[in-house]
Design a protein around this motif. Structure first.
Motif, PDB file in Angstrom:
ATOM      1  N   LEU A 286       0.911  -1.484  -0.434  1.00  0.00           N
ATOM      2  CA  LEU A 286      -0.212  -0.024  -0.035  1.00  0.00           C
ATOM      3  C   LEU A 286       0.577   1.403   0.120  1.00  0.00           C
ATOM      4  O   LEU A 286       1.845   1.483   0.893  1.00  0.00           O
ATOM      5  CB  LEU A 286      -1.263  -0.516   1.314  1.00  0.00           C
ATOM      6  CG  LEU A 286      -2.462  -0.810   1.067  1.00  0.00           C
ATOM      7  CD1 LEU A 286      -2.714  -0.315   2.267  1.00  0.00           C
ATOM      8  CD2 LEU A 286      -3.178  -0.756  -0.067  1.00  0.00           C
ATOM      9  N   ARG A 287       0.752   2.106  -0.784  1.00  0.00           N
ATOM     10  CA  ARG A 287       1.651   3.523  -1.067  1.00  0.00           C
ATOM     11  C   ARG A 287       1.195   4.315  -0.088  1.00  0.00           C
ATOM     12  O   ARG A 287      -0.064   4.324   0.777  1.00  0.00           O
ATOM     13  CB  ARG A 287       1.253   3.843  -2.401  1.00  0.00           C
ATOM     14  CG  ARG A 287       1.359   3.225  -3.547  1.00  0.00           C
ATOM     15  CD  ARG A 287       1.215   3.540  -5.275  1.00  0.00           C
ATOM     16  NE  ARG A 287       0.972   2.721  -6.435  1.00  0.00           N
ATOM     17  CZ  ARG A 287       0.052   1.820  -6.438  1.00  0.00           C
ATOM     18  NH1 ARG A 287      -0.693   2.596  -5.637  1.00  0.00           N
ATOM     19  NH2 ARG A 287       0.554   1.274  -7.365  1.00  0.00           N
ATOM     20  N   LEU A 354       3.980   2.075   2.522  1.00  0.00           N
ATOM     21  CA  LEU A 354       4.642   2.957   2.748  1.00  0.00           C
ATOM     22  C   LEU A 354       3.814   4.376   3.146  1.00  0.00           C
ATOM     23  O   LEU A 354       2.718   4.860   3.346  1.00  0.00           O
ATOM     24  CB  LEU A 354       4.632   3.491   1.511  1.00  0.00           C
ATOM     25  CG  LEU A 354       6.037   2.367   0.548  1.00  0.00           C
ATOM     26  CD1 LEU A 354       5.574   3.342  -0.470  1.00  0.00           C
ATOM     27  CD2 LEU A 354       7.046   2.735   1.125  1.00  0.00           C
ATOM     28  N   SER A 355       4.529   4.909   4.635  1.00  0.00           N
ATOM     29  CA  SER A 355       4.072   5.878   5.819  1.00  0.00           C
ATOM     30  C   SER A 355       2.810   5.836   5.851  1.00  0.00           C
ATOM     31  O   SER A 355       2.432   4.695   6.375  1.00  0.00           O
ATOM     32  CB  SER A 355       4.356   7.139   4.900  1.00  0.00           C
ATOM     33  OG  SER A 355       3.651   8.501   5.102  1.00  0.00           O
ATOM     34  N   ASP A 356       1.612   6.724   5.910  1.00  0.00           N
ATOM     35  CA  ASP A 356       0.406   6.165   5.942  1.00  0.00           C
ATOM     36  C   ASP A 356      -0.294   4.541   5.157  1.00  0.00           C
ATOM     37  O   ASP A 356      -1.510   4.609   5.409  1.00  0.00           O
ATOM     38  CB  ASP A 356      -0.577   7.233   6.002  1.00  0.00           C
ATOM     39  CG  ASP A 356      -0.707   7.776   4.106  1.00  0.00           C
ATOM     40  OD1 ASP A 356       0.387   7.637   3.501  1.00  0.00           O
ATOM     41  OD2 ASP A 356      -1.416   8.397   4.117  1.00  0.00           O
ATOM     42  N   GLY A 357       0.151   4.093   4.501  1.00  0.00           N
ATOM     43  CA  GLY A 357       0.027   3.163   4.216  1.00  0.00           C
ATOM     44  C   GLY A 357      -0.166   1.889   5.077  1.00  0.00           C
ATOM     45  O   GLY A 357      -0.736   0.899   4.551  1.00  0.00           O
ATOM     46  N   ILE A 358       0.835   1.902   6.164  1.00  0.00           N
ATOM     47  CA  ILE A 358       0.738   1.007   6.916  1.00  0.00           C
ATOM     48  C   ILE A 358      -1.104   0.713   7.581  1.00  0.00           C
ATOM     49  O   ILE A 358      -1.552   0.294   8.042  1.00  0.00           O
ATOM     50  CB  ILE A 358       1.502   0.917   8.042  1.00  0.00           C
ATOM     51  CG1 ILE A 358       1.639   0.282   9.145  1.00  0.00           C
ATOM     52  CG2 ILE A 358       2.277   2.228   9.073  1.00  0.00           C
ATOM     53  CD1 ILE A 358       2.311  -0.987   7.993  1.00  0.00           C
ATOM     54  N   ILE A 359      -1.638   2.349   7.664  1.00  0.00           N
ATOM     55  CA  ILE A 359      -2.478   2.078   8.800  1.00  0.00           C
ATOM     56  C   ILE A 359      -3.900   1.200   8.576  1.00  0.00           C
ATOM     57  O   ILE A 359      -4.231   0.903   9.271  1.00  0.00           O
ATOM     58  CB  ILE A 359      -2.962   3.540   8.579  1.00  0.00           C
ATOM     59  CG1 ILE A 359      -1.871   4.770   9.647  1.00  0.00           C
ATOM     60  CG2 ILE A 359      -4.162   3.855   9.716  1.00  0.00           C
ATOM     61  CD1 ILE A 359      -2.330   5.952   9.260  1.00  0.00           C
ATOM     62  N   VAL A 376       5.141  -4.602   7.397  1.00  0.00           N
ATOM     63  CA  VAL A 376       6.148  -4.019   7.047  1.00  0.00           C
ATOM     64  C   VAL A 376       5.421  -2.493   6.837  1.00  0.00           C
ATOM     65  O   VAL A 376       4.651  -1.957   6.397  1.00  0.00           O
ATOM     66  CB  VAL A 376       7.360  -4.611   5.794  1.00  0.00           C
ATOM     67  CG1 VAL A 376       8.576  -3.036   5.688  1.00  0.00           C
ATOM     68  CG2 VAL A 376       7.872  -5.640   6.070  1.00  0.00           C
ATOM     69  N   SER A 377       6.253  -1.241   7.614  1.00  0.00           N
ATOM     70  CA  SER A 377       6.239  -0.149   7.189  1.00  0.00           C
ATOM     71  C   SER A 377       7.215   0.908   6.719  1.00  0.00           C
ATOM     72  O   SER A 377       8.664   0.339   7.451  1.00  0.00           O
ATOM     73  CB  SER A 377       6.102   0.426   9.423  1.00  0.00           C
ATOM     74  OG  SER A 377       5.285   1.736   8.901  1.00  0.00           O
ATOM     75  N   VAL A 378       7.100   1.143   6.459  1.00  0.00           N
ATOM     76  CA  VAL A 378       8.096   1.935   5.296  1.00  0.00           C
ATOM     77  C   VAL A 378       8.336   3.898   5.848  1.00  0.00           C
ATOM     78  O   VAL A 378       7.206   3.995   5.089  1.00  0.00           O
ATOM     79  CB  VAL A 378       8.201   1.460   3.750  1.00  0.00           C
ATOM     80  CG1 VAL A 378      10.133   2.418   3.245  1.00  0.00           C
ATOM     81  CG2 VAL A 378       9.291   0.540   3.646  1.00  0.00           C
ATOM     82  N   ASP A 471      -6.609  11.584   3.172  1.00  0.00           N
ATOM     83  CA  ASP A 471      -5.482  11.584   4.093  1.00  0.00           C
ATOM     84  C   ASP A 471      -4.628  11.746   5.047  1.00  0.00           C
ATOM     85  O   ASP A 471      -4.236  11.238   6.321  1.00  0.00           O
ATOM     86  CB  ASP A 471      -4.694  10.826   2.709  1.00  0.00           C
ATOM     87  CG  ASP A 471      -3.985   9.645   2.742  1.00  0.00           C
ATOM     88  OD1 ASP A 471      -5.607   8.291   2.562  1.00  0.00           O
ATOM     89  OD2 ASP A 471      -3.189   9.324   1.536  1.00  0.00           O
ATOM     90  N   MET A 472      -4.339  13.636   4.997  1.00  0.00           N
ATOM     91  CA  MET A 472      -4.272  13.823   6.559  1.00  0.00           C
ATOM     92  C   MET A 472      -5.381  13.432   7.921  1.00  0.00           C
ATOM     93  O   MET A 472      -4.612  13.488   8.719  1.00  0.00           O
ATOM     94  CB  MET A 472      -4.082  15.262   5.787  1.00  0.00           C
ATOM     95  CG  MET A 472      -3.144  15.775   5.261  1.00  0.00           C
ATOM     96  SD  MET A 472      -1.572  15.337   4.778  1.00  0.00           S
ATOM     97  CE  MET A 472      -1.168  17.253   6.369  1.00  0.00           C
TER      98      MET A 472
END
Length: 549
Positions: A286-287, A354-359, A376-378, A471-472
């Motif tokens: 997820l981006r 990636l970033s907020d894609g982990i949520i 995995v969180s990047v 997203d914010m």
């Protein structure tokens, strides 16, 4: 629409928030109903205003001509292309341009231009013949030249069609601007049509020497230093007469050319693509916001060698995936992810965000603990380090605080920002978004990597500003409990040079749940996926390989 005024607007709201910090349920009590009506009216006005002309230099390059046009980076990845160019060159934004679209003879001239770009030649421009993708026969001539934007460290390469109509207005412009005679204008016209002095001489019934002499006079009058430059000049004059039919900017498409769209029974559209080995071990990817639609080319090579296939759904509101505003933002993202997993028949794979894609990955895992085998969180994410919010630069911090307390105001600011991007270009946004992190600015100012970031921005804004606002808001999503309850391993790779890194804070996260492991990524900032691609992909490959089913 003034840049300084936009920056002042953000700073003013920062000061107001500092004075009136409160939760969302009471924040609006600080303002009158009339105030919010004015804000809503401003937002509505922005929606109804005509779109501004493109000031983005790359977009302008492809929009000011009526024929096919494309801008590529030094690695031949497309940074911008118009609608006609997408068909003629067989490439959309983010894809690599195949040089097989040129005839072998003119390809040599283009190669000389590439050598100039790399500092091994002095060829400033070239005229190339483009082949028809269906018949493989010559279709049209195009100019190729180097172009450097004001804030870039290197040059882009522009290829634009020269197949423009030579009207009487073109002849009049040349006569008025350069004092060319009728005979000279006719020679110029015929040379523009065929770029062959012998053919011009044959059609006029004179010797090649005569035509060559006339061409020398034309070069002298126009100030052009070569026949290629002269052709380009004629093209510019002709294109100015055709601005009313200039090429349209192409709509965003999956640059990998692999996108498929799932339509669920509830009418949800989920667009997805993939990278890596076509029949490899699947993992969900997820981006994040404006980051990671395309990974660098070496990332896909590593995935192929490792036999791993990243399945990459576009989150709600991104690209061609639908946004469902009646749902809270976290539930909208989780529901989209769950529907995709069901459609693909996936259970127990690795999830990468990636970033907020982990949520959304955390939310889905909390709802169904059998969904993933590891996460995995990047990159930085507020849900993994809430304390870092206080260290954010003022622009990012202000927008995040407005997302929590006054999303109606954030929507207005986002609309203003979108029009600013339309006027001043994507680079204007990237410079401001990454002003505090020199490592990120290097990525945005290098044409080889800037094309990746620009495409990620296009993927975000294609449906407007609402996705940005939501997203914010999702950065504030209540997933802390999901982290505490997590019963599978999660690796959090965090940048050390983003100005937010504090190892002690992340160690507290590890203490909360022994399943959490934090891995600092050296020499990286917000755009770490582009800065430390090999480091990150090696860790992802290790984890996916260790959880093969």
């Amino acid at each position: 629409m003034d840049q300084a005024a936009f920056d002042s607007l953000i700073e003013s709201w920062n000061q107001k928030l500092n004075a009136l910090e409160a939760d969302a349920s009471v924040f609006e009590r600080h303002f009158s109903t009339a105030f919010f009506k004015q804000m809503d009216m401003a937002a509505d006005t922005l929606d109804r205003l005509d779109a501004q002309a493109f000031e983005d230099p790359l977009e302008r390059l492809v929009s000011e001509v009526s024929g096919p046009a494309v801008v590529i980076g030094p690695d031949l990845r497309v940074a911008s292309v118009n609608a006609e160019g997408k068909d003629a060159f067989g490439a959309s934004q983010g894809m690599f341009l195949s040089l097989d679209c040129m005839t072998p003879e003119t390809r040599m001239d283009f190669d000389a231009l590439l050598r100039t770009h790399s500092g091994r030649g002095n060829r400033a421009q070239a005229i190339v013949q483009i082949l028809d993708p269906d018949t493989d026969e010559p279709a049209f001539r195009a100019e190729a030249f180097l172009f450097k934007t004001s804030n870039q460290d290197g040059c882009y390469i522009v290829i634009r069609s020269l197949e423009l109509d030579w009207t009487s207005e073109v002849s009049a412009s040349l006569s008025h601007a350069f004092g060319m005679t009728e005979a000279e204008i006719e020679v110029a016209h015929q040379f523009f049509e065929c770029c062959d002095l012998a053919k011009v001489a044959q059609s006029r019934g004179v010797s090649v020497h005569t035509v060559r002499t006339q061409m020398k006079t034309i070069l002298s009058k126009t100030g052009a230093t070569s026949q290629a430059e002269l052709t380009r000049l004629f093209s510019m004059v002709a294109s100015r007469q055709m601005l009313q039919t200039r090429g349209l900017i192409s709509e965003w498409q999956d640059p990998l050319g692999r996108e498929k769209i799932i339509i669920t029974g509830a009418g949800r559209r989920i667009a997805w693509t993939w990278m890596g080995a076509k029949d490899g071990t699947p993992a969900i990817f997820l981006r994040g916001m404006a980051m990671g639609y395309l990974l660098p080319e070496n990332a896909e090579r590593k995935l192929k060698r490792a036999g791993i296939k990243l399945l990459i759904p576009s989150r709600p509101g991104y690209g061609n995936s639908s946004l469902h505003g009646e749902l809270p933002v976290l539930e909208d993202n989780r529901a989209s992810l769950h529907a995709f997993l069901v459609e693909m028949g996936l259970k127990g794979c690795v999830g990468i965000g990636l970033s907020d894609g982990i949520i959304p990955l955390l939310a889905q895992q909390d709802k169904d603990p059998d969904t993933f085998s590891a996460l995995v969180s990047v990159g930085f994410n507020g849900c993994l380090n809430r304390a870092a919010f206080r260290k954010l630069p003022v622009p990012q911090a202000t927008l995040l605080r407005l997302a929590r307390t006054a999303p109606r105001l954030l929507e207005l600011i986002a609309k203003i920002g979108q029009r600013m991007i339309q006027r001043y270009g994507v680079d204007w946004y990237l410079d401001r978004a990454h002003a505090s992190t020199p490592l990120d600015l290097q990525i945005c100012r290098n044409p080889a990597t800037a094309t990746l970031v620009r495409d990620a921005c296009s993927h975000l804004v294609v449906q407007g500003t609402r996705t940005f606002v939501r997203d914010m808001q999702m950065f504030h999503a209540p997933v802390d409990g999901a982290i505490d309850r997590l019963a599978i391993p999660i690796l959090s790779m965090v940048p050390t040079e983003d100005g937010l890194f504090d190892l002690d804070e992340y160690r507290q996260l590890e203490a909360r749940n022994s399943r959490v492991k934090v891995l600092p990524v050296p020499d990286s900032a917000d755009l770490l996926i582009y800065q430390q691609t090999d480091f990150i992909m090696d860790r992802i490959i290790e984890i996916v390989s260790g959880h093969r089913q």
